[in-house]
Design a protein around this motif. Structure first.
Motif, mmCIF file in Angstrom:
data_model
loop_
_atom_site.group_PDB
_atom_site.id
_atom_site.type_symbol
_atom_site.label_atom_id
_atom_site.label_comp_id
_atom_site.label_asym_id
_atom_site.label_seq_id
_atom_site.Cartn_x
_atom_site.Cartn_y
_atom_site.Cartn_z
ATOM 1 N N SER A 95 0.841 -1.207 0.000
ATOM 2 C CA SER A 95 0.000 0.000 0.000
ATOM 3 C C SER A 95 0.869 1.247 0.000
ATOM 4 O O SER A 95 2.068 1.194 0.300
ATOM 5 C CB SER A 95 -0.902 0.013 1.229
ATOM 6 N N ARG A 141 0.563 3.564 2.135
ATOM 7 C CA ARG A 141 0.936 3.810 3.532
ATOM 8 C C ARG A 141 2.169 2.993 3.903
ATOM 9 O O ARG A 141 3.088 3.502 4.554
ATOM 10 C CB ARG A 141 -0.216 3.482 4.469
ATOM 11 N N ASN A 175 -2.882 7.544 2.983
ATOM 12 C CA ASN A 175 -4.195 6.933 3.224
ATOM 13 C C ASN A 175 -5.185 7.331 2.138
ATOM 14 O O ASN A 175 -5.967 6.501 1.649
ATOM 15 C CB ASN A 175 -4.737 7.346 4.597
ATOM 16 N N ASP A 214 -4.345 5.430 -1.027
ATOM 17 C CA ASP A 214 -4.819 4.049 -0.974
ATOM 18 C C ASP A 214 -6.322 3.970 -1.262
ATOM 19 O O ASP A 214 -6.789 3.061 -1.962
ATOM 20 C CB ASP A 214 -4.516 3.435 0.392
#
Length: 492
Positions: free
Chosen positions: A22, A24, A57, A60
């Motif tokens: 991801s 993150r 975030n 994602d």
């Protein structure tokens, strides 16, 4: 997951799209590396960890919803000359140490729109005036290949973060070589685009007729991805040109090296101070291009001796004009307890600006003064036109022009070069800015001390795709761009 920093931009983009990791996780990986390694390199002025994780975030979520661009979720570092809303923007100066920008530079805004994650702002020579990134206020950034050496400048922090794998790519600016020289010193690829190709809005000005933003990364392919985001017309910048933007990634294989005519200026290879190892590595890279099918053509660039004096009249003159706004009144550093307005001006500027910035302001103010304007500034502008014509004449017979990016490899920190020595180190890069041409640095080997050497290719106007393509194909046939400094191999 420990080797994410070794992946190319294409590999990172594909990995995010295929949910191998991801944004993150990728961002946290780089933040851990910064926390561990940057105490040695000293490349970041400001690390924006909280904001970066929030952006990751959001990236994602965009990827999951199918709204991602090619670069959504990839981390980036910005040279601290680009304004960033809500984040300190210093231009490497005490003068702006307390300046929180109320808006984003266009380059930063475009990065956000593409979904890039900002890791932070990186060190530089003060107001982009210098070639070493030995910053008097924020400290000296180290060259990841040898921490006793400089990373170059003024985009030294941008070069160091990429060379140390503390960001996959970075923005830089180039007024007289400030992308190409640090890219050369740190073994990276760095592109200075045609003047007007990348918006200067929100980029703190040094010399407005020469400043240009560009990408710095490990390879031409990585630079092409960032150029796709950075390039384009901007109505907020009156010098931005309305011209269709290429897809630099798609065009990477469009220029055939076979039959490419590469101009070799004989004056460039006879410059006093050209290091023997630098000359040898550059000549070896040209021989490789010749083996790939290019034709080397000897050319004359007769204005070579005029580059340094012309640049160091025009650039300081523009700096003198641009930096007059920093007066201790409206924003930025303000001296304590001024006795009157004149004391406020004098002490705010003498305390807020470093030695090199003060030197260039004084030179520029002198060149613009009533008694010397025609003798110095106007004459320098006339010579600037002759330099441009010199290049245009050469491009009638060749496709690109080859040169070293710098006459030496990276200097030692604390070498205390005289201003003249430092200015002469820009001999191969200045003319490109005076003429507004595009140019690129490619890593082509190392000197006897294992410090990187760079080849510079100069193109005609708007030939960024061609330059990226030629370097990309060279990099398919060589592996210099894949070499990593020992510090970059450290795992977080």
């Amino acid at each position: 997951m420990s080797d994410l920093h070794r992946l190319s931009i294409r590999e990172l983009s594909e990995g995010l799209a295929q949910a191998k990791f991801s944004s993150r996780e990728l961002t946290e990986h780089y933040l851990k590396r910064i926390a561990k390694i940057d105490t040695q390199v000293q490349s970041y002025i400001t690390v924006t960890a909280e904001q970066a994780l929030a952006q990751a975030n959001a990236a994602d979520a965009a990827i999951k919803a199918g709204h991602a661009t090619t670069l959504t979720g990839l981390p980036i570092a910005h040279k601290d000359i680009f304004c960033t809303q809500g984040i300190k923007t210093t231009a490497g100066s005490k003068m702006l140490d307390n300046f929180i920008s109320p808006y984003d530079a266009t380059v930063v805004a475009k990065g956000k729109a593409a979904g890039l994650v900002t890791l932070g702002k990186v060190n530089m020579d003060e107001f982009a005036m210098g070639s070493t990134s030995e910053n008097p206020h924020f400290g000296s950034t180290k060259n990841p290949w040898n921490l006793e050496h400089v990373p170059g400048g003024s985009s030294g922090g941008s070069a160091a973060v990429v060379a140390a794998d503390l960001a996959p790519f970075a923005t830089g600016t180039d007024t007289g070589g400030s992308i190409r020289q640090p890219a050369s010193f740190c073994g990276l690829t760095g592109l200075k685009p045609t003047y007007g190709r990348v918006s200067r809005f929100g980029m703190i000005a040094y010399a407005s007729s020469m400043d240009q933003g560009g990408p710095m990364a490990r390879s031409a392919e990585d630079c092409a991805y960032l150029m796709n985001v950075m390039a384009g017309h901007d109505a907020k910048d009156s010098t931005s040109v309305q011209k269709e933007v290429d897809d630099y990634v798609s065009n990477l294989n469009d220029t055939s090296v076979k039959g490419l005519r590469i101009g070799i200026p004989k004056q460039y290879f006879n410059v006093q101070g050209l290091d023997a190892d630098v000359k040898a590595r550059v000549e070896e890279s040209l021989k490789k291009l010749e083996e790939m099918g290019a034709t080397l053509v000897e050319i004359d660039l007769n204005m070579t001796e005029a580059y340094v004096p012309t640049y160091y009249l025009i650039a300081p003159a523009e700096a003198s004009s641009n930096l007059q706004r920093f007066d201790g009144v409206r924003y930025g550093y303000r001296c304590e307890n001024p006795v009157d307005l004149m004391d406020l001006y004098k002490r705010s500027r003498s305390e807020g600006f470093g030695t090199e910035v003060q030197r260039r302001i004084l030179i520029g103010t002198y060149a613009l003064s009533a008694g010397y304007y025609d003798a110095y500034y106007v004459k320098a502008q006339k010579v600037r036109r002759l330099i441009q014509q010199d290049f245009l004449k050469a491009f009638e017979n060749v496709d690109v022009i080859a040169a070293p990016s710098a006459p030496t490899t990276a200097y030692k920190i604390g070498a205390n070069l005289s201003p003249t020595e430092m200015y002469l180190g820009d001999i191969y890069t200045l003319a490109v800015n005076l003429a507004g041409l595009p140019a690129i640095n490619a890593p082509v080997g190392f000197d006897k001390n294992n410090l990187p050497v760079g080849l510079q290719l100069i193109g005609n106007y708007w030939s960024e795709s061609q330059l990226l393509s030629v370097v990309h194909q060279y990099q398919q046939a060589t592996d210099w761009h894949t070499k990593r400094a020992a510090i970059a191999e450290e795992n977080a």
